[in-house]
Enzyme design. Structure first.
Site, short mmCIF file in Angstrom:
data_model
loop_
_atom_site.label_atom_id
_atom_site.label_comp_id
_atom_site.label_asym_id
_atom_site.label_seq_id
_atom_site.Cartn_x
_atom_site.Cartn_y
_atom_site.Cartn_z
N ASP A 184 -6.20 69.22 -16.79
CA ASP A 184 -5.50 70.17 -17.66
C ASP A 184 -5.36 69.63 -19.08
O ASP A 184 -4.67 68.62 -19.31
CB ASP A 184 -4.11 70.44 -17.06
CG ASP A 184 -3.52 71.74 -17.55
OD1 ASP A 184 -4.16 72.79 -17.33
OD2 ASP A 184 -2.44 71.72 -18.16
N ARG A 212 -13.61 86.32 -24.13
CA ARG A 212 -12.78 86.46 -22.93
C ARG A 212 -12.25 85.04 -22.71
O ARG A 212 -13.03 84.10 -22.55
CB ARG A 212 -13.63 86.91 -21.74
CG ARG A 212 -12.86 87.02 -20.42
CD ARG A 212 -13.19 85.89 -19.47
NE ARG A 212 -12.52 86.06 -18.16
CZ ARG A 212 -12.37 85.10 -17.28
NH1 ARG A 212 -12.82 83.88 -17.53
NH2 ARG A 212 -11.76 85.31 -16.13
N ASP A 214 -10.49 82.33 -20.59
CA ASP A 214 -10.24 82.04 -19.18
C ASP A 214 -8.86 81.42 -18.99
O ASP A 214 -8.38 80.64 -19.82
CB ASP A 214 -11.33 81.07 -18.72
CG ASP A 214 -11.23 80.70 -17.25
OD1 ASP A 214 -11.38 81.60 -16.41
OD2 ASP A 214 -11.01 79.51 -16.95
N HIS A 218 -2.28 79.85 -17.65
CA HIS A 218 -2.08 78.41 -17.49
C HIS A 218 -1.96 77.68 -18.83
O HIS A 218 -1.96 76.46 -18.88
CB HIS A 218 -3.20 77.82 -16.64
CG HIS A 218 -3.27 78.49 -15.30
ND1 HIS A 218 -2.39 78.21 -14.29
CD2 HIS A 218 -4.07 79.48 -14.83
CE1 HIS A 218 -2.66 78.98 -13.24
NE2 HIS A 218 -3.67 79.76 -13.55
N GLU A 250 -7.52 86.34 -19.96
CA GLU A 250 -7.39 86.47 -18.51
C GLU A 250 -5.98 86.03 -18.11
O GLU A 250 -5.67 84.84 -18.12
CB GLU A 250 -8.42 85.61 -17.77
CG GLU A 250 -8.37 85.85 -16.27
CD GLU A 250 -8.76 84.65 -15.42
OE1 GLU A 250 -8.97 84.83 -14.21
OE2 GLU A 250 -8.85 83.52 -15.95
#
Length: 514
Positions: A184, A212, A214, A218, A250
């Site tokens: 991450d 877009r 992703d 998160h 997203e």
């Protein structure tokens, strides 16, 4: 005061433009050419997408990714970056640049799938098993081609024992811990933000129209805001001066979690996952749902504002049971229902629409789970992606599904362009699964999803005349290749649609009139 207003206008202009897909010539839909090679996309823009009114293409991630051989070259390896070098199983940087140029030259925009939340999985190992052959070491979190080091990851911020997201009700875990083991990135660091923006700006300068993005759930909205704010304006060779990149994020929000899509709608559009999940339930007639209930489809069903939404019947994740929506999602495997669902989406004014273009794989469903949901695109024995061959009847071969080339879907993409800006009008339903609606005086659609014949005389709102149905065929020259619809001077027309027809729906529009 005036200066303050100007600054405010500049700030508002910055983000409001990120909702605009900048499509050319009145086009309204994009198509996700999932896992296509750049050379095939370039050819498809020229020979098919531009002539048939498609506004843009979402491409698979172009950045260098890990190469996974167990399982054999899965589709998801492209969602595990190793660097921001532009070489992938779809092609190298020169092929990417050529494709962007050729698509732009025929007025078809390119939207990049940007993977910026993470690098590869923590178990990715050490070596040069990457799509450009770049060295990396996932164990020590070293990605020298960017370069990123252990300092650039969120491990210190994650508050779970495993380092993984364990509880989706904890917003800190969801954003600071590892999503399925993926390393991450610390997007609050100026250095990391700069590297991500540098990657995205290189693509903007090459001519892409947007992204877009992703896994936005998160990432912290504040971090994304900084990254998006540091993006260049679009290339003026193809776009108006001052145009901002189109952003669609997203964010999987089906309700029931503390992180909501509304935290992201200020930054750009957001993928509305409720759309396909709920439409699938309606089209499948599960839980007593009926098409007639779609009279207030869109915001009335608890979805985000139309101007914030990017909508789709299925996507690359949920068509194989990943992501969101579960078993209700309708896909090309259910082609009859799928054509109806996509037709309804393209006729309805809500959101910016995305059409899926898939590849087939050998499904192996055990206890409701597809054991082969990892399978990558049609490939040669060495794992390289096969080209997309076009058959004489204009369908695709070699395992490529090409839903965007199905007559019913292509013709509804054209329908949406022709009715763009017109209000939803003349809604009719039978209280069950037969519905019809128009778009001003420009188009009309009738759908029969009941187990009996639809037999009705309906107000189409269209001028009198003979129209070609664009589902069973289309207008060619001065005749129809499929059904004809006779609209009277009063705008009414008689429809008879058997429930046993291959495609139990009819659509007519201003340009299908003889």
């Amino acid at each position: 005061m005036k200066m303050k207003l100007l600054i405010l206008a500049a700030l508002l202009g910055l983000s409001s433009a990120q909702f605009d897909p900048h499509m050319k010539n009145g086009r309204t839909s994009l198509v996700h050419l999932f896992e296509w090679r750049w050379a095939d996309i370039a050819a498809e823009c020229e020979r098919y997408l531009a002539p048939n009114g498609f506004g843009g293409v979402q491409i698979s991630p172009p950045s260098e990714s890990i190469v996974v051989t167990n399982p054999w070259h899965p589709w998801w390896q492209r969602y595990q970056p190793i660097s921001y070098n532009l070489c992938s199983r779809s092609g190298n940087e020169d092929e990417l640049r050529d494709m962007i140029t050729r698509c732009n030259n025929v007025g078809v925009n390119i939207y990049v799938d940007a993977v910026i939340n993470h690098m590869c999985g923590a178990g990715g190992g050490e070596g040069k098993h990457s799509s450009c052959g770049t060295y990396f070491n996932a164990n020590t979190k070293e990605f020298p081609s960017v370069p990123y080091s252990g300092w650039d990851f969120n491990d210190g911020k994650c508050n779970t024992g495993s380092g993984e997201i364990e509880n989706y009700n904890d917003i800190y875990q969801v954003r600071d811990c590892r999503l399925v083991g993926l390393l991450d990135l610390a997007l609050e660091k100026d250095y990391v933000r700069g590297k991500v923006a540098e990657y995205m700006n290189k693509l903007i300068d090459m001519g892409v129209a947007g992204f877009r993005v992703d896994a936005c759930k998160h990432m912290w909205p504040g971090d994304l805001s900084v990254v998006f704010g540091s993006l260049n304006n679009l290339n003026t060779k193809w776009f108006n001066s001052g145009s901002r990149p189109f952003i669609f994020q997203e964010v999987i929000d089906l309700g029931g979690e503390p992180i909501t899509a509304s935290e992201y709608t200020g930054l750009g559009r957001v993928t509305e996952f409720k759309y396909g999940a709920k439409l699938g339930t309606v089209i499948r007639k599960w839980n007593g749902e009926k098409l007639s209930y779609l009279v207030n489809w869109g915001e009335g069903w608890g979805m985000m504002a139309s101007g914030k939404a990017l909508v789709f019947v299925d996507n690359h994740d949920n068509q194989r049971g990943h992501g969101a929506g579960g078993a209700s999602i309708v896909t090309f495997w259910d082609s009859r229902l799928y054509k109806m669902a996509v037709g309804l989406m393209l006729a309805h004014p809500y959101g910016v629409t995305r059409v899926m273009s898939s590849f087939r794989w050998d499904r192996n469903i055990v206890n409701g789970q597809d054991q082969n949901d990892w399978m990558g695109p049609p490939s040669y024995s060495d794992g390289t992606t096969k080209p997309v061959p076009i058959n004489p009847d204009s369908t695709c071969g070699d395992g490529w599904v090409c839903e965007h080339r199905w007559r019913q879907i292509r013709n509804m993409v054209i329908f949406r362009n022709l009715v763009n800006g017109e209000p939803l009008s003349n809604w009719w339903d039978n209280g069950s699964n037969q519905v019809a609606f128009g778009r001003g005086s420009r188009g009309f659609i009738v759908i029969n999803n009941d187990d009996w014949t639809l037999d009705a005389t309906l107000n189409t709102g269209l001028p009198g005349g003979t129209y070609c149905d664009v589902i069973s065929g289309q207008k060619e020259g001065s005749s129809c290749t499929g059904k004809q619809v006779q609209v009277g001077g009063d705008g009414y027309a008689y429809f008879n649609i058997s429930n046993s027809e291959e495609d139990p729906f009819i659509a007519i529009h201003a340009d299908s009139k003889l």
